[in-house]
Design an enzyme around this catalytic site. Structure first.
Site, PDB file in Angstrom:
ATOM      1  N   ASP A 415      52.595  38.107 -33.399  1.00  0.00           N
ATOM      2  CA  ASP A 415      52.570  38.246 -32.908  1.00  0.00           C
ATOM      3  C   ASP A 415      53.173  36.882 -31.573  1.00  0.00           C
ATOM      4  OD1 ASP A 415      50.346  37.907 -30.535  1.00  0.00           O
ATOM      5  OD2 ASP A 415      48.863  35.972 -31.627  1.00  0.00           O
ATOM      6  N   GLU A 418      56.514  37.703 -26.946  1.00  0.00           N
ATOM      7  CA  GLU A 418      56.719  38.189 -25.739  1.00  0.00           C
ATOM      8  C   GLU A 418      58.550  37.160 -25.255  1.00  0.00           C
ATOM      9  OE1 GLU A 418      53.887  37.431 -26.738  1.00  0.00           O
ATOM     10  OE2 GLU A 418      53.280  39.716 -26.845  1.00  0.00           O
ATOM     11  N   ASP A 490      45.172  41.936 -26.438  1.00  0.00           N
ATOM     12  CA  ASP A 490      43.958  40.661 -26.549  1.00  0.00           C
ATOM     13  C   ASP A 490      43.298  41.423 -25.795  1.00  0.00           C
ATOM     14  OD1 ASP A 490      45.232  39.400 -28.522  1.00  0.00           O
ATOM     15  OD2 ASP A 490      45.503  37.740 -26.713  1.00  0.00           O
TER      16      ASP A 490
HETATM   17  C1  GLC Z   1      46.715  35.551 -29.806  1.00  0.00           C
HETATM   18  C2  GLC Z   1      46.543  37.221 -30.662  1.00  0.00           C
HETATM   19  C3  GLC Z   1      45.731  37.562 -31.168  1.00  0.00           C
HETATM   20  C4  GLC Z   1      45.236  35.811 -32.208  1.00  0.00           C
HETATM   21  C5  GLC Z   1      45.461  34.667 -31.577  1.00  0.00           C
HETATM   22  C6  GLC Z   1      45.540  34.512 -33.100  1.00  0.00           C
HETATM   23  O1  GLC Z   1      45.906  35.652 -29.212  1.00  0.00           O
HETATM   24  O2  GLC Z   1      46.599  38.501 -29.828  1.00  0.00           O
HETATM   25  O3  GLC Z   1      45.451  38.558 -31.835  1.00  0.00           O
HETATM   26  O4  GLC Z   1      44.425  36.509 -33.409  1.00  0.00           O
HETATM   27  O5  GLC Z   1      47.194  34.854 -30.779  1.00  0.00           O
HETATM   28  O6  GLC Z   1      46.631  33.915 -33.409  1.00  0.00           O
END
Ligand code: GLC
Length: 805
Positions: A415, A418, A490
């Site tokens: 995650d 980017e 998200d």
């Molecule tokens: C980011 C991710 C999401 C995750 C959050 C906490 O927003 O896109 O999927 O739950 O971080 O880790």
């Protein structure tokens, strides 16, 4: 002065003068290539010298031509996306003072000389694509743009994870991987950049892949009164691949030959996956697993979001919440669950934390030009960021994954890659090694996430003793499919998002990434029970099937909305498991050919305008034979467009003719899904997870139709890479109405048969009493509760089975 200005305006409106100004004015910053000077043959193509620059044209295959344009020297040739080298040569080269004519077995490329412009034709001399006559290639400062002729009926599909309509005509987009919480359904850019699109006009197809990882722009006739389409790079080289194949499918195949295809994912990752920010402590995780089993709702995967870590520090465990990760994971495995944990790239600046200390000692972090490690803030607070464009860092990261692999984690959720930092902007001057061609974050940003996913994948694969890891990534660049699945970040709990997600998944499929999906149910906000149910039902027909929810929002497990929703949720998920043999075979096709799992109708009927109408643009084929018509949660009727052929509703066998539309019922318990007349669907009995044995009978649904069809049925162990050594099996299943025959071809490969019996379930056949196989004649039975549907069970065998009716 005024006079002069009027005069100037008058003239500038003529194309001729525009060309003159751009091509010839010394001192102007916007500069075209000017006129042709000469050409030289090189190993796999030609160099075209023009007044103001050079074009390199290289043959990758008869349909794939690479185009590089430079004003000075060509830059070092390096790509994170492309895994092929040029292989061919122009078969014909002629120059006559007006144009340079180049040909391959499939294409003709004409370079007109005054001024230099590129024109791509197929072998029937039909124009596929050409430079805009007035503008062509223009560079201005570090920006370079290719302006292309826009055909009156031209449409554009692809470009990966982009919002907006299926047909991108009239839209413009930016490629810059962006952490975009709860994005709007028209927002751009999102998390991944795939600078590849397919153009369609005059019953002709072509593709363009702009392989430049700087911020790039695509404009499909937006804001220019449809004067041109264009693509531009903010820096680096104009470097694109032109695909001149004859169909959308062949273009996808050529594009994925160039940038790679998926490897077979672990079969468990095709099952239902339950996620939330966050499940903790361990007791809650185990209870979650137990609840799925008690309630007999199938599931394969549970996720741990950031709360499993000690202070959000990657590769650590919060030992208060998870005192014995291995024990917990063992218990999960015993219950048929696989664990996926989140990992973020930010490494907390904290002396004594192993990842920090090793990273500092090894000089593994991205840095300012003065040598100081860059610091940005994310979940753990102040962080350094690994330079995943350095091979040593990739190896180090890959080895660090052992802290998760050792206790038994099998999936790795990459995650924030980017990369995201609070404030969104890593200063432009921050430097990365870029595999030996040091550069700034401006060039490395868009590939950062992919290289993180690669480090994770390669590391986990090396550590997992032959087992397939599952890797999920939020960010990506062209080629990400080689390492990872991708989810759409998200999103929000709304109908618009549910339908947008279908288009995002389909667009990524066109763009070479078959294993994708959204947060089912929506990440931000709370879904109504209806929305949740509908989304789960569409999710069953989505390559990546994961329910995920933001921290602090309502519970979103399948049983969180009351008994009625729970019952419907179970049905949706059971359907996913029933389809597993079909789905697994479809993933194999994706791995072999690049053909996506979820296929916009634009792949099969690109020149049928209905496909692009707003009410039909979300429809898609799931694999070869299923047509899915997504519909908003509260709509109890759906207007469905049927592609050519005939279609049976999966739930009740109602027949619809192709090339028509119909209003069909779409209650929450029956998403409009149809199967192609003249097709076969290999299904199995419902299991609670993919490692549970199904019944010993493959259910082979055969739907009568006038057209013959072939389905490639595939099996392997679903766990290891042995299939790459040939330990797999595949067979062609053919439906041939003219012969009144269904044939299960010889099994190729050594993997043992998974099913000892095949139950033929025959739909749409008139008054059937018997069928014959090589072993004689068998009576067919009416399938109880399904008038007009017949069934008969035969023994499976590795050799050819021919069934006649
Ligand atoms: C980011 C991710 C999401 C995750 C959050 C906490 O927003 O896109 O999927 O739950 O971080 O880790």
């Amino acid at each position: 002065m005024i006079l002069f200005r009027n005069f100037y305006h008058l003239l500038i409106s003529t194309t001729l003068l525009t060309v003159f100004l751009i091509e010839y004015s010394p001192g102007r910053t916007a500069e075209g290539l000017g006129n042709f000077k000469s050409y030289t043959k090189i190993d796999h193509g030609v160099l075209v010298a023009a007044d103001n620059g050079t074009i390199m044209l290289e043959v990758y295959s008869p349909t794939v031509i690479r185009v590089r344009v430079t004003k000075g020297e060509f830059l070092k040739d390096f790509s994170y996306a492309v895994i092929r080298n040029p292989e061919g040569m122009f078969t014909g080269i002629q120059e006559d003072g007006k144009e340079l004519r180049l040909s391959t077995d499939s294409l003709e490329i004409f370079v007109s000389e005054k001024p230099v412009r590129l024109h791509f034709y197929n072998r029937q001399h039909r124009l596929l694509n050409e430079d805009d006559a007035g503008l062509g290639f223009v560079s201005e400062g570090t920006q370079k743009t290719s302006y292309k002729h826009l055909f009156p009926d031209e449409r554009f599909i692809g470009l990966g994870e982009k919002t907006g309509p299926l047909d991108r005509r009239g839209q413009s987009y930016v490629n810059w991987n962006t952490d975009h919480y709860s994005y709007g359904v028209e927002d751009d850019p999102l998390y991944a950049s795939i600078p590849f699109f397919i153009g369609l006009h005059d019953h002709l197809t072509y593709g363009i892949f702009l392989d430049n990882s700087y911020r790039t722009n695509f404009d499909f006739g937006a804001s220019s009164d449809n004067r041109f389409s264009s693509f531009s790079v903010s820096d680096g080289e104009m470097n694109y691949y032109f695909f001149g194949d004859c169909s959308v499918g062949e273009i996808i195949s050529s594009y994925t030959a160039l940038t790679g295809r998926i490897q077979m994912p672990p079969r468990w990752s095709l099952g239902y996956q339950q996620c939330r920010w966050s499940y903790y402590p361990d007791a809650e995780v185990l209870k979650l697993a137990a609840t799925f089993r008690e309630k007999q709702i199938p599931a394969d995967v549970i996720y741990l979001d950031i709360h499993y870590m000690d202070g959000y520090k990657v590769f650590t465990w919060d030992l208060n919440r998870f005192p014995d990760p291995k024990k917990m994971i063992d218990s999960l495995r015993a219950a048929g669950f696989h664990l996926v944990t989140i990992i973020d790239p930010g490494i907390k600046v904290e002396n004594g934390y192993f990842a920090h200390d090793e990273g500092v000692a090894g000089d593994y972090f991205i840095k300012y030009p003065d040598g100081e490690n860059y610091i940005g803030s994310v979940w753990p607070g102040r962080c350094h960021f690994p330079d995943f464009t350095n091979p040593d860092v990739r190896t180090w990261w890959g080895k660090s994954v052992s802290r998760l692999v050792t206790p038994g984690v099998e999936g790795f959720w990459n995650d924030m890659n980017e990369p995201a930092v609070w404030g969104q902007h890593i200063p432009d001057i921050v430097r990365l090694s870029f595999d030996g061609s040091p550069t700034t974050i401006q060039e490395a940003h868009n590939v950062y996430g992919m290289e993180m996913a690669r480090s994770t994948f390669e590391g986990a694969r090396a550590l997992m003793s032959g087992k397939r890891p599952f890797v999920l990534s939020r960010a990506g660049y062209a080629g990400i499919q080689r390492y990872s699945a991708l989810w759409t970040g998200d999103n929000a709990s709304t109908d618009e998002h549910m339908l947008l997600a279908v288009r995002l998944v389909n667009s990524m499929g066109v763009s070479g990434i078959p294993f994708t999906g959204p947060d089912i149910g929506g990440f931000s906000g709370d879904p109504t029970p209806e929305l949740f149910t509908r989304w789960l039902s569409i999710g069953a027909y989505t390559p990546f099937y994961r329910n995920h929810k933001q921290y602090g929002r309502k519970r979103q497990e399948p049983w969180s909305f009351g008994e009625e929703t729970e019952k419907l949720a179970r049905q949706c998920i059971e359907q996913r498991y029933r389809m597993m043999p079909y789905l697994y075979s479809t993933f194999f096709t994706a791995a072999e050919t690049g053909m996506p799992v979820a296929r916009t109708l634009a792949i099969v009927q690109p020149f049928d305008e209905h496909v692009y109408w707003s009410q039909y643009q979300n429809e898609y084929l799931f694999g070869d034979n299923l047509l899915v018509a997504p519909v908003a949660s509260k709509e109890s009727y759906a207007d469905v467009y049927f592609p050519s052929g005939g279609w049976y509703r999966l739930s009740d066998d109602t027949y619809y003719r192709g090339d028509t539309s119909a209003l069909v019922r779409s209650p929450l318990d029956d998403l409009p899904v149809f199967t192609r007349a003249g097709s076969v669907l290999p299904f199995q009995s419902v299991v609670q997870n993919t490692s549970q044995r199904t019944s010993d009978t493959l259910q082979l649904h055969v739907y009568f139709g006038k057209e013959a069809s072939t389905f490639v049925y595939y099996e392997d162990d679903g766990i290891t890479y042995d299939y790459q050594k040939g330990i797999s099996s595949s067979r062609e299943i053919r439906f041939e109405p003219s012969e009144k025959r269904v044939t299960l071809g010889n099994v190729n490969g050594s993997y043992p048969l998974s099913f000892h019996f095949v139950k033929l379930i025959l739909h749409g056949f008139k008054e059937l009493k018997t069928i014959t196989t090589g072993r004689g004649s068998l009576n067919v039975m009416n399938l109880p509760g399904h008038p007009g549907v017949y069934a008969v069970t035969i023994e499976n065998s590795r050799s050819r089975i021919s069934i006649r009716w």
